[in-house]
Design a protein around this motif. Sequence first.
Motif, PDB file in Angstrom:
ATOM      1  N   GLY A   1      20.945 -18.169  -8.775  1.00 53.58           N
ATOM      2  CA  GLY A   1      20.948 -18.428 -11.207  1.00 53.58           C
ATOM      3  C   GLY A   1      20.339 -18.405 -11.572  1.00 53.58           C
ATOM      4  N   ALA A   2      18.538 -18.358 -10.933  1.00 50.69           N
ATOM      5  CA  ALA A   2      17.015 -18.202 -12.128  1.00 50.69           C
ATOM      6  C   ALA A   2      17.311 -16.641 -12.253  1.00 50.69           C
ATOM      7  N   ALA A   3      16.674 -16.747 -13.266  1.00 51.01           N
ATOM      8  CA  ALA A   3      16.631 -15.118 -13.806  1.00 51.01           C
ATOM      9  C   ALA A   3      14.581 -14.561 -13.746  1.00 51.01           C
ATOM     10  N   ILE A   4      14.269 -13.772 -13.037  1.00 48.73           N
ATOM     11  CA  ILE A   4      13.303 -14.292 -12.575  1.00 48.73           C
ATOM     12  C   ILE A   4      11.918 -12.586 -13.106  1.00 48.73           C
ATOM     13  N   HIS A   5      11.689 -12.827 -13.753  1.00 53.52           N
ATOM     14  CA  HIS A   5      10.536 -11.631 -14.366  1.00 53.52           C
ATOM     15  C   HIS A   5       8.862 -11.073 -13.762  1.00 53.52           C
ATOM     16  N   THR A   6       9.196 -10.404 -12.919  1.00 50.06           N
ATOM     17  CA  THR A   6       7.412 -10.122 -12.774  1.00 50.06           C
ATOM     18  C   THR A   6       6.818  -8.687 -13.230  1.00 50.06           C
ATOM     19  N   THR A   7       5.650  -8.615 -13.275  1.00 52.26           N
ATOM     20  CA  THR A   7       4.816  -7.597 -12.727  1.00 52.26           C
ATOM     21  C   THR A   7       3.876  -6.830 -11.366  1.00 52.26           C
ATOM     22  N   ILE A   8       3.475  -5.946 -11.899  1.00 58.57           N
ATOM     23  CA  ILE A   8       2.448  -5.734 -10.424  1.00 58.57           C
ATOM     24  C   ILE A   8       1.360  -4.888 -11.283  1.00 58.57           C
ATOM     25  N   SER A   9       0.212  -5.517 -10.770  1.00 61.90           N
ATOM     26  CA  SER A   9      -1.021  -4.563 -10.829  1.00 61.90           C
ATOM     27  C   SER A   9      -0.901  -3.681  -9.642  1.00 61.90           C
ATOM     28  N   ALA A  10      -1.960  -2.176  -9.868  1.00 62.88           N
ATOM     29  CA  ALA A  10      -2.514  -0.775  -8.902  1.00 62.88           C
ATOM     30  C   ALA A  10      -3.130  -1.100  -8.828  1.00 62.88           C
ATOM     31  N   GLY A  11      -4.051  -0.261  -7.949  1.00 60.16           N
ATOM     32  CA  GLY A  11      -5.672   0.397  -7.994  1.00 60.16           C
ATOM     33  C   GLY A  11      -5.306   1.337  -7.018  1.00 60.16           C
ATOM     34  N   ILE A  12      -5.837   2.307  -7.427  1.00 58.52           N
ATOM     35  CA  ILE A  12      -5.676   3.723  -6.900  1.00 58.52           C
ATOM     36  C   ILE A  12      -7.012   4.431  -7.022  1.00 58.52           C
ATOM     37  N   ALA A  13      -7.319   5.128  -5.658  1.00 56.32           N
ATOM     38  CA  ALA A  13      -8.541   6.019  -4.968  1.00 56.32           C
ATOM     39  C   ALA A  13      -7.904   7.102  -4.391  1.00 56.32           C
ATOM     40  N   GLU A  14      -9.030   8.012  -4.381  1.00 55.48           N
ATOM     41  CA  GLU A  14      -8.501   9.285  -4.335  1.00 55.48           C
ATOM     42  C   GLU A  14      -9.378   9.502  -2.743  1.00 55.48           C
TER      43      GLU A  14
ATOM     44  N   GLY B   1       0.463  -0.962   0.059  1.00 56.26           N
ATOM     45  CA  GLY B   1       0.180  -0.344   0.415  1.00 56.26           C
ATOM     46  C   GLY B   1       0.632   1.293   0.069  1.00 56.26           C
ATOM     47  N   VAL B   2       0.613   2.372  -0.854  1.00 53.64           N
ATOM     48  CA  VAL B   2       1.251   2.974  -0.638  1.00 53.64           C
ATOM     49  C   VAL B   2       0.394   4.690  -0.535  1.00 53.64           C
ATOM     50  N   ILE B   3       0.539   5.550   0.230  1.00 51.62           N
ATOM     51  CA  ILE B   3      -0.247   6.877   0.173  1.00 51.62           C
ATOM     52  C   ILE B   3       0.387   8.200  -0.491  1.00 51.62           C
ATOM     53  N   ILE B   4      -0.249   8.514  -1.972  1.00 52.63           N
ATOM     54  CA  ILE B   4       0.708   9.465  -2.331  1.00 52.63           C
ATOM     55  C   ILE B   4       0.028  10.376  -2.287  1.00 52.63           C
ATOM     56  N   ARG B   5       0.978  11.538  -1.271  1.00 57.91           N
ATOM     57  CA  ARG B   5       0.698  13.219  -1.234  1.00 57.91           C
ATOM     58  C   ARG B   5       0.845  13.743  -2.104  1.00 57.91           C
ATOM     59  N   GLY B   6       0.839  15.560  -2.057  1.00 55.59           N
ATOM     60  CA  GLY B   6       0.865  16.402  -2.775  1.00 55.59           C
ATOM     61  C   GLY B   6       0.278  16.432  -3.711  1.00 55.59           C
ATOM     62  N   GLY B   7       0.833  16.695  -5.395  1.00 48.88           N
ATOM     63  CA  GLY B   7       1.455  17.096  -6.337  1.00 48.88           C
ATOM     64  C   GLY B   7      -0.122  16.754  -6.777  1.00 48.88           C
ATOM     65  N   GLY B   8      -0.317  16.656  -8.169  1.00 49.42           N
ATOM     66  CA  GLY B   8      -1.924  17.123  -8.825  1.00 49.42           C
ATOM     67  C   GLY B   8      -1.972  15.259  -9.245  1.00 49.42           C
ATOM     68  N   LEU B   9      -3.383  15.273  -9.080  1.00 51.43           N
ATOM     69  CA  LEU B   9      -3.822  13.585  -9.903  1.00 51.43           C
ATOM     70  C   LEU B   9      -2.736  13.207 -11.082  1.00 51.43           C
TER      71      LEU B   9
ATOM     72  N   GLN C   1      -0.298  13.693 -11.617  1.00 48.16           N
ATOM     73  CA  GLN C   1       1.541  13.495 -11.220  1.00 48.16           C
ATOM     74  C   GLN C   1       1.098  12.400 -10.325  1.00 48.16           C
ATOM     75  N   ARG C   2       0.013  11.777  -9.667  1.00 46.85           N
ATOM     76  CA  ARG C   2       0.102  10.700  -8.292  1.00 46.85           C
ATOM     77  C   ARG C   2       0.227   8.977  -8.993  1.00 46.85           C
ATOM     78  N   ILE C   3      -0.852   9.775 -10.267  1.00 44.04           N
ATOM     79  CA  ILE C   3      -0.950   8.116 -10.965  1.00 44.04           C
ATOM     80  C   ILE C   3       0.107   7.779 -11.888  1.00 44.04           C
ATOM     81  N   GLY C   4       1.335   8.935 -12.074  1.00 45.22           N
ATOM     82  CA  GLY C   4       2.088   8.732 -12.592  1.00 45.22           C
ATOM     83  C   GLY C   4       3.367   8.091 -11.984  1.00 45.22           C
ATOM     84  N   LEU C   5       3.810   8.355 -10.932  1.00 46.01           N
ATOM     85  CA  LEU C   5       4.405   7.359  -9.850  1.00 46.01           C
ATOM     86  C   LEU C   5       4.208   6.572 -10.031  1.00 46.01           C
ATOM     87  N   VAL C   6       2.645   5.889  -9.995  1.00 44.53           N
ATOM     88  CA  VAL C   6       1.982   4.594  -9.962  1.00 44.53           C
ATOM     89  C   VAL C   6       3.011   3.506 -11.187  1.00 44.53           C
ATOM     90  N   GLU C   7       2.759   4.432 -12.416  1.00 46.29           N
ATOM     91  CA  GLU C   7       2.910   4.366 -13.470  1.00 46.29           C
ATOM     92  C   GLU C   7       4.530   3.676 -13.333  1.00 46.29           C
TER      93      GLU C   7
END
Length: 282
Positions: free
Chosen positions: A204-217, A173-181, A183-189
Amino acid sequence: MSLQVDLGNFDSRGAVYNFALKMTFRAVLLAFLFNLAVLPLGYALGLMPLSLADAVKLSVAGSWLFGGAVSGALALLTGHVIRELSVSRAEFERLSRTDMLSGLLNRRAFNAALAETGPGASLAILDIDRFKAVNDGHGHCAGDEVIRSVAGILREVFEDEHLIARLGGEEFGVIIRGGGLAQRIGLVERARNLVEARVIRCDGAAIHTTISAGIAEFASDLRPESVYSAADCALYRAKAGGRNRVVHETEEGNCDRCDKPAAEASAAGMNPFIGEPVPVAG
């Protein structure tokens, strides 16, 4: 003359020496006043062979020699003990708010911050995609390394200006303070892009992963658990939409998964996502 001790003032060695010096002067003053008080009694009983001037000089010297030296040493020792207790207390408090695996704040600290956050901030709930496959395919040590790597990226992106926590398992979880909407979405992206580009190596293994995110105000007319619910539903839509996505609560889409549990929990006076009692308005 107050002798009250505030443990918060013992955060440095200089504070300890300052405490010892103050206590020494107080002890000297008290010893000198005591000597002056008993001098008349000594003269009345004929126990004082010295002149008054010599007796006062002896009282001053004795106050410094015995009262000052002894109390100074004891105060210095006491100050060091109090400082150690103060440092231990601060470390205990820090550990009680820290997730040991990721080094981020834990859910306890996150819940406290969530309840205190107001308008002008966003809540992002992030989840590592297909994390179970990492554990099953590479082992739990690799899973731990993935969590640490994602935590490092979140620290890199959000730094100290925002609050980052591991909520449990592979969820953050991240609480993103300040800036415009935007800008805040851009940080998550940005965090999503960095995770996608990062190659995590473990045994010795190379692991690739991704994340998904949901944002609310956050808003003045919304309770914290409502904001959390909205972010969690946005995360669900990001997962359902193919993963490796960031979805804001305002984007169109259904969240049937959240409706029934949220309604049932609300009726029971519980927050289904934070897992703590929610005060019910009278």
